[in-house]
Design an enzyme around this catalytic site. Structure first.
Site, PDB file in Angstrom:
ATOM      1  N   TYR A  20      44.293  44.569  69.141  1.00 26.13           N
ATOM      2  CA  TYR A  20      44.504  43.486  68.167  1.00 26.13           C
ATOM      3  C   TYR A  20      45.986  43.372  67.821  1.00 26.13           C
ATOM      4  O   TYR A  20      46.505  42.273  67.667  1.00 26.13           O
ATOM      5  CB  TYR A  20      43.680  43.736  66.898  1.00 26.13           C
ATOM      6  CG  TYR A  20      42.199  43.630  67.141  1.00 26.13           C
ATOM      7  CD1 TYR A  20      41.569  42.391  67.153  1.00 26.13           C
ATOM      8  CD2 TYR A  20      41.425  44.768  67.362  1.00 26.13           C
ATOM      9  CE1 TYR A  20      40.207  42.282  67.379  1.00 26.13           C
ATOM     10  CE2 TYR A  20      40.059  44.662  67.591  1.00 26.13           C
ATOM     11  CZ  TYR A  20      39.459  43.424  67.600  1.00 26.13           C
ATOM     12  OH  TYR A  20      38.114  43.320  67.834  1.00 26.13           O
ATOM     13  N   ASN A  57      35.515  33.505  66.932  1.00 28.98           N
ATOM     14  CA  ASN A  57      35.534  32.752  68.176  1.00 28.98           C
ATOM     15  C   ASN A  57      34.166  32.115  68.440  1.00 28.98           C
ATOM     16  O   ASN A  57      33.178  32.818  68.611  1.00 28.98           O
ATOM     17  CB  ASN A  57      35.917  33.699  69.322  1.00 28.98           C
ATOM     18  CG  ASN A  57      35.805  33.068  70.692  1.00 28.98           C
ATOM     19  OD1 ASN A  57      35.746  31.852  70.834  1.00 28.98           O
ATOM     20  ND2 ASN A  57      35.785  33.913  71.712  1.00 28.98           N
ATOM     21  N   CYS A 110      36.986  37.084  73.940  1.00 30.06           N
ATOM     22  CA  CYS A 110      37.288  37.950  72.800  1.00 30.06           C
ATOM     23  C   CYS A 110      36.821  39.385  73.041  1.00 30.06           C
ATOM     24  O   CYS A 110      37.299  40.309  72.380  1.00 30.06           O
ATOM     25  CB  CYS A 110      36.676  37.384  71.524  1.00 30.06           C
ATOM     26  SG  CYS A 110      34.927  36.994  71.640  1.00 30.06           S
ATOM     27  N   HIS A 111      35.935  39.583  74.017  1.00 25.87           N
ATOM     28  CA  HIS A 111      35.467  40.934  74.332  1.00 25.87           C
ATOM     29  C   HIS A 111      36.569  41.798  74.942  1.00 25.87           C
ATOM     30  O   HIS A 111      36.440  43.015  74.976  1.00 25.87           O
ATOM     31  CB  HIS A 111      34.256  40.876  75.279  1.00 25.87           C
ATOM     32  CG  HIS A 111      34.535  40.212  76.589  1.00 25.87           C
ATOM     33  ND1 HIS A 111      34.493  38.836  76.735  1.00 25.87           N
ATOM     34  CD2 HIS A 111      34.869  40.720  77.792  1.00 25.87           C
ATOM     35  CE1 HIS A 111      34.780  38.540  78.002  1.00 25.87           C
ATOM     36  NE2 HIS A 111      35.023  39.661  78.654  1.00 25.87           N
ATOM     37  N   GLU A 169      33.367  43.242  84.274  1.00 24.28           N
ATOM     38  CA  GLU A 169      34.703  42.831  84.712  1.00 24.28           C
ATOM     39  C   GLU A 169      35.435  43.964  85.416  1.00 24.28           C
ATOM     40  O   GLU A 169      36.127  43.732  86.409  1.00 24.28           O
ATOM     41  CB  GLU A 169      35.514  42.317  83.521  1.00 24.28           C
ATOM     42  CG  GLU A 169      35.018  40.989  83.013  1.00 24.28           C
ATOM     43  CD  GLU A 169      35.911  40.376  81.949  1.00 24.28           C
ATOM     44  OE1 GLU A 169      37.034  40.876  81.710  1.00 24.28           O
ATOM     45  OE2 GLU A 169      35.477  39.379  81.344  1.00 24.28           O
TER      46      GLU A 169
END
Length: 170
Positions: A99, A123, A131-132, A158
Site C-alpha cells: 500500500y 474498488n 486490487c488483489h 497469476e
C-alpha cells in the site's frame, strides 16, 4: 437518455461473480454475497455486448491465457479513488506491491497508505482492476473485499501463469 444497467452472474474459480454494465462500459464486479449497499436491485438478465466481452476476457484470465484486460471501464468514485484504481491497473500481472508503494506511485507519501488502502478496498471492479495485487508492507496478505481466500487464489493463479507467459516470450 441514461443507458440501461445490465447485470449477469457467471461462475468462476473464485465463486459466482455479478457483472454490471451501463451499455458503454463495465461498471461493477461483485462477489457472491457481497453487499454494496446499492439502491434498487437491477434484475439479472442476458449479457449485453460489454458483458459478453467481459465474460470472454475473464474466462481467458482464469484459464491463464490473458494477462491484461482490454475493456471499457467506468467505475464510480472520488477523484482520489479513480487515481488509485488507475494505478492498480499498472501493476503487472503476477506482481505485488505494498500500500505504501502504491501511495508513492500516485505521488503521495507512504503516510497515505491508509487512504490508499481504503480506496483499494472500495474498488468496484475487482479482478479486472487488480486490487488483489496489493499486499502489506511486510509481504503478508491483508484485506480483500472478496476475502483473503479469493485473494490467495488470484495471486496463486497469476504466479503460476506468469511463468508460463514468460516461457512463451522466450
Amino acid at each position: 437518455m441514461n443507458p440501461t444497467v445490465v447485470r449477469t452472474v457467471i461462475d468462476s474459480p473464485i465463486g459466482p461473480l455479478t457483472l454490471e454494465s451501463n451499455g458503454r462500459a463495465l461498471t461493477m464486479i461483485r462477489f457472491d454475497g457481497e453487499d454494496l449497499g446499492r439502491p434498487a436491485p437491477v434484475p439479472v438478465g442476458e449479457p449485453d455486448a460489454i458483458l459478453a466481452v467481459t465474460i470472454q476476457q475473464l474466462s481467458e484470465y482464469f484459464e491463464g491465457g490473458r494477462t491484461d484486460f482490454e475493456l471499457p471501464l467506468e467505475p464510480s468514485g472520488s477523484p482520489f479513488q479513480l487515481q488509485v484504481w488507475a494505478e492498480l491497473c499498472r501493476i503487472g500481472y503476477g506482481e505485488t506491491i505494498s500500500y505504501g508503494e502504491l501511495a508513492l506511485r500516485i505521488g503521495r507519501t507512504q503516510a497515505a497508505s491508509r487512504a490508499v488502502g481504503l480506496a483499494n478496498g472500495a474498488n468496484p471492479i475487482p479482478v479486472v482492476v487488480p486490487c488483489h495485487r496489493v499486499i502489506g508492507a511486510n509481504g503478508t496478505l491483508v484485506g480483500y473485499g472478496g476475502g483473503l481466500d479469493r485473494k490467495k487464489v488470484l495471486l496463486r493463479l497469476e504466479a503460476e501463469h506468469a511463468v508460463t507467459a514468460q516461457d512463451r516470450l522466450l
